[in-house]
Design a protein around this motif. Structure first.
Motif, mmCIF file in Angstrom:
data_model
loop_
_atom_site.group_PDB
_atom_site.id
_atom_site.type_symbol
_atom_site.label_atom_id
_atom_site.label_comp_id
_atom_site.label_asym_id
_atom_site.label_seq_id
_atom_site.Cartn_x
_atom_site.Cartn_y
_atom_site.Cartn_z
ATOM 1 N N ALA A 112 0.855 -1.190 0.000
ATOM 2 C CA ALA A 112 0.000 0.000 0.000
ATOM 3 C C ALA A 112 0.890 1.239 0.000
ATOM 4 O O ALA A 112 0.921 1.992 0.979
ATOM 5 N N PRO A 113 1.620 1.491 -1.086
ATOM 6 C CA PRO A 113 2.616 2.562 -1.090
ATOM 7 C C PRO A 113 2.042 3.951 -0.839
ATOM 8 O O PRO A 113 2.667 4.774 -0.171
ATOM 9 N N LEU A 114 0.854 4.207 -1.368
ATOM 10 C CA LEU A 114 0.273 5.540 -1.160
ATOM 11 C C LEU A 114 -0.133 5.738 0.298
ATOM 12 O O LEU A 114 -0.082 6.860 0.815
ATOM 13 N N ALA A 115 -0.528 4.663 0.969
ATOM 14 C CA ALA A 115 -0.860 4.764 2.395
ATOM 15 C C ALA A 115 0.376 5.117 3.202
ATOM 16 O O ALA A 115 0.320 5.952 4.117
ATOM 17 N N HIS A 116 1.512 4.502 2.874
ATOM 18 C CA HIS A 116 2.758 4.811 3.574
ATOM 19 C C HIS A 116 3.180 6.260 3.325
ATOM 20 O O HIS A 116 3.673 6.933 4.235
ATOM 21 N N LYS A 117 2.969 6.733 2.104
ATOM 22 C CA LYS A 117 3.269 8.140 1.819
ATOM 23 C C LYS A 117 2.336 9.058 2.608
ATOM 24 O O LYS A 117 2.756 10.099 3.116
ATOM 25 N N THR A 118 1.073 8.654 2.734
ATOM 26 C CA THR A 118 0.085 9.463 3.437
ATOM 27 C C THR A 118 0.457 9.649 4.903
ATOM 28 O O THR A 118 0.298 10.739 5.464
ATOM 29 N N VAL A 119 0.938 8.589 5.541
ATOM 30 C CA VAL A 119 1.257 8.670 6.982
ATOM 31 C C VAL A 119 2.747 8.917 7.229
ATOM 32 O O VAL A 119 3.213 8.849 8.363
ATOM 33 N N ASN A 120 3.480 9.189 6.137
ATOM 34 C CA ASN A 120 4.894 9.592 6.225
ATOM 35 C C ASN A 120 5.829 8.493 6.740
ATOM 36 O O ASN A 120 6.658 8.720 7.623
ATOM 37 N N CYS A 121 5.696 7.303 6.160
ATOM 38 C CA CYS A 121 6.687 6.262 6.466
ATOM 39 C C CYS A 121 7.059 5.489 5.205
ATOM 40 O O CYS A 121 7.374 4.305 5.264
ATOM 41 N N TYR A 122 7.031 6.176 4.067
ATOM 42 C CA TYR A 122 7.294 5.516 2.791
ATOM 43 C C TYR A 122 8.739 5.048 2.677
ATOM 44 O O TYR A 122 9.012 3.939 2.225
ATOM 45 N N GLU A 123 9.687 5.887 3.082
ATOM 46 C CA GLU A 123 11.100 5.522 2.941
ATOM 47 C C GLU A 123 11.502 4.437 3.932
ATOM 48 O O GLU A 123 12.283 3.547 3.613
ATOM 49 N N GLN A 124 10.949 4.499 5.122
ATOM 50 C CA GLN A 124 11.343 3.599 6.202
ATOM 51 C C GLN A 124 10.498 2.337 6.266
ATOM 52 O O GLN A 124 10.915 1.304 6.794
ATOM 53 N N GLY A 125 9.310 2.406 5.703
ATOM 54 C CA GLY A 125 8.356 1.335 5.928
ATOM 55 C C GLY A 125 7.896 1.390 7.376
ATOM 56 O O GLY A 125 8.097 2.386 8.067
ATOM 57 N N CYS A 126 7.276 0.337 7.852
ATOM 58 C CA CYS A 126 6.880 0.308 9.263
ATOM 59 C C CYS A 126 6.720 -1.134 9.730
ATOM 60 O O CYS A 126 6.654 -2.060 8.922
ATOM 61 N N ILE A 127 6.682 -1.272 11.041
ATOM 62 C CA ILE A 127 6.543 -2.584 11.678
ATOM 63 C C ILE A 127 5.097 -2.726 12.104
ATOM 64 O O ILE A 127 4.612 -1.953 12.931
ATOM 65 N N ARG A 128 4.403 -3.693 11.542
ATOM 66 C CA ARG A 128 2.966 -3.836 11.798
ATOM 67 C C ARG A 128 2.688 -5.010 12.740
ATOM 68 O O ARG A 128 3.083 -6.138 12.466
ATOM 69 N N PHE A 129 1.983 -4.699 13.816
ATOM 70 C CA PHE A 129 1.448 -5.715 14.726
ATOM 71 C C PHE A 129 -0.051 -5.827 14.440
ATOM 72 O O PHE A 129 -0.755 -4.816 14.428
ATOM 73 N N SER A 130 -0.526 -7.035 14.237
ATOM 74 C CA SER A 130 -1.963 -7.202 14.003
ATOM 75 C C SER A 130 -2.478 -8.358 14.855
ATOM 76 O O SER A 130 -1.969 -9.473 14.787
ATOM 77 N N VAL A 131 -3.480 -8.034 15.644
ATOM 78 C CA VAL A 131 -3.993 -8.942 16.672
ATOM 79 C C VAL A 131 -5.048 -9.873 16.088
ATOM 80 O O VAL A 131 -5.820 -9.499 15.201
ATOM 81 N N GLY A 132 -5.105 -11.095 16.612
ATOM 82 C CA GLY A 132 -6.109 -12.066 16.210
ATOM 83 C C GLY A 132 -6.854 -12.629 17.410
ATOM 84 O O GLY A 132 -6.519 -12.335 18.563
ATOM 85 N N PRO A 133 -7.848 -13.457 17.159
ATOM 86 C CA PRO A 133 -8.703 -13.953 18.246
ATOM 87 C C PRO A 133 -7.989 -14.865 19.233
ATOM 88 O O PRO A 133 -8.459 -15.041 20.365
ATOM 89 N N PHE A 134 -6.854 -15.453 18.832
ATOM 90 C CA PHE A 134 -6.166 -16.390 19.706
ATOM 91 C C PHE A 134 -4.963 -15.769 20.421
ATOM 92 O O PHE A 134 -4.253 -16.466 21.143
ATOM 93 N N ASN A 135 -4.745 -14.488 20.214
ATOM 94 C CA ASN A 135 -3.698 -13.810 20.972
ATOM 95 C C ASN A 135 -4.145 -13.586 22.407
ATOM 96 O O ASN A 135 -5.333 -13.552 22.707
ATOM 97 N N THR A 136 -3.172 -13.441 23.294
ATOM 98 C CA THR A 136 -3.438 -13.273 24.720
ATOM 99 C C THR A 136 -2.741 -12.019 25.232
ATOM 100 O O THR A 136 -1.884 -11.444 24.556
ATOM 101 N N ILE A 137 -3.080 -11.631 26.446
ATOM 102 C CA ILE A 137 -2.433 -10.483 27.067
ATOM 103 C C ILE A 137 -0.941 -10.760 27.263
ATOM 104 O O ILE A 137 -0.119 -9.840 27.171
ATOM 105 N N ASP A 138 -0.568 -12.017 27.488
ATOM 106 C CA ASP A 138 0.851 -12.370 27.607
ATOM 107 C C ASP A 138 1.601 -12.088 26.309
ATOM 108 O O ASP A 138 2.756 -11.642 26.332
ATOM 109 N N ASP A 139 0.953 -12.368 25.174
ATOM 110 C CA ASP A 139 1.563 -12.065 23.871
ATOM 111 C C ASP A 139 1.851 -10.570 23.751
ATOM 112 O O ASP A 139 2.925 -10.162 23.290
ATOM 113 N N ILE A 140 0.873 -9.773 24.152
ATOM 114 C CA ILE A 140 1.002 -8.320 24.018
ATOM 115 C C ILE A 140 2.097 -7.792 24.942
ATOM 116 O O ILE A 140 2.918 -6.945 24.543
#
Length: 380
Positions: free
Chosen positions: A338-366
């Motif tokens: 999603a290159p335009l999204a990265h440009k929009t939020v100003n992380c196009y050159e660096q990219g970003c580290i994405r954490f995405s939670v699911g139903p089987f994650n726990t508070i210990d994971d977080i």
């Protein structure tokens, strides 16, 4: 491994999904819709059951308007390329995935015009900008339901109302929301809905679909055997056969149906509340760490459980590698298709580290993720 890459593909799946796929392969793995014997009929009924489950899930009156695809990308391409013609105009946004932007870019070669509405730095759309860019030849408005980079949730009901007011078709990419957020195609004025089966609907990879409202003319992208009207060399015009040539992914579709049953059993609201609680805990913890920048609104009322960050000017892929190799935590680095999204939020050159939670994650994971980022921030 602590798996926090559910925005790419949910993992693990519920046991009911694994078991249903194995049963389908072992007990009735015949070709549905092609023969009249018991196994073929059972396979066909299993596919229809999932179609009905999806219809009820999204409040689709006629489940035969749901086309099974291999993923959301396939559904988006089918609808976008099958709908738009030369001199048509389409409106989309800067937060879209390449599954929307690349097909639209490809159609420029035949004279389709695209207007991309610039979102703000949090990834939010101002709906008045959409209405202001409508032209006499605007045929389609297509937006994401939630960004795969920032999780920013779009006001799709309001956008759908604008589209309906101007007699324009509205298409929604529900890749990050189907299975976690309630979607009602009638109430939300959605004409076309593309969704993956392998993310929050908890089905296997290789599954997805697209709903097309009655009255919309879409040209099929392929022709072939459908098991119907086999005496004719012309592709049948009936739904879903028009778009479903070839042997379907019956075991995968059965697994998708099992994933929906799991969601219905647990309650979509309960699943969403669980994921939002974990995401909020993660955001609150990350905010306390020096050098960490969080992208998006950081407001869980306006954001799906997708959190993207950077640590200072450090390369996002290097941080992700450390999370994987040292802390056994799976995340997504770089540019997330999603290159335009990265440009929009100003992380196009660096990219970003994405954490995405699911139903089987726990508070210990977080808590483990927060502690890992805290350690990396100090040492890198």
């Amino acid at each position: 491994m602590i798996y926090l890459d559910n925005a790419a593909t949910s993992f693990p799946k519920p046991d009911i999904v694994y078991n249903s796929i194995i049963e389908a392969m072992r007990e009735y793995g015949a070709n549905p819709g092609r023969s009249g014997h018991k196994l073929a009929l059972k396979a066909g009924r299993a596919i229809y059951e999932t179609r009905e489950l999806l219809g009820n899930f999204f409040n689709i009156e006629n489940p035969m308007r749901i086309i099974f695809t291999s993923n959301a990308t396939d559904g988006l391409n089918l609808a976008i390329k099958g709908l738009l013609k030369p001199e048509d105009h389409v409106i989309t946004t800067s937060m879209e995935h390449n599954s929307v932007l690349r097909p639209l870019k490809a159609l420029e070669s035949i004279g389709v015009e695209t207007t991309i509405i610039q979102c703000d730095e949090a990834g939010s759309i101002h709906i008045e900008d959409i209405e202001a860019n409508i032209k006499s030849n605007t045929k389609l408005i297509v937006t994401t339901h939630a960004s795969n980079v920032t999780g920013t949730i779009f006001p799709i009901k309001e956008i759908g109302s604008i589209a309906k007011k101007h007699n324009i078709i509205y298409m929604v990419d529900a890749a990050q929301t189907a299975g976690v957020y309630n979607i009602d195609v009638i109430d939300m004025n959605i004409d076309i809905l593309a969704f993956p089966g392998h993310k929050s609907l908890l089905g296997p990879q290789g599954t997805g679909g697209v709903y097309i409202r009655e009255g919309i003319d879409i040209v099929q992208m392929k022709e072939g055997g459908t098991g119907s009207r086999s005496d004719s060399l012309i592709q049948p015009d009936i739904y879903p056969d028009k778009f479903e040539s070839g042997t379907p992914n019956m075991p995968g579709i059965v697994g998708l149906g099992a994933g929906i049953k799991y969601i219905l059993d647990k309650g979509i609201d309960n699943i969403r509340d669980h994921e939002i609680k974990l995401a909020k805990t993660l955001i609150d913890g990350l905010r306390e760490i020096d050098r960490v920048k969080i992208y998006g609104s950081c407001n869980m009322k306006r954001q799906a459980p997708v959190i993207s960050i950077n640590i200072g000017e450090e390369d996002s892929s290097e941080v992700s590698y450390i999370l994987d190799q040292v802390f056994n935590i799976a995340v997504r680095p770089g540019l997330h298709c999603a290159p335009l999204a990265h440009k929009t939020v100003n992380c196009y050159e660096q990219g970003c580290i994405r954490f995405s939670v699911g139903p089987f994650n726990t508070i210990d994971d977080i808590e483990a993720a927060i502690n890992a980022i805290k350690t990396i921030s100090k040492e890198i």
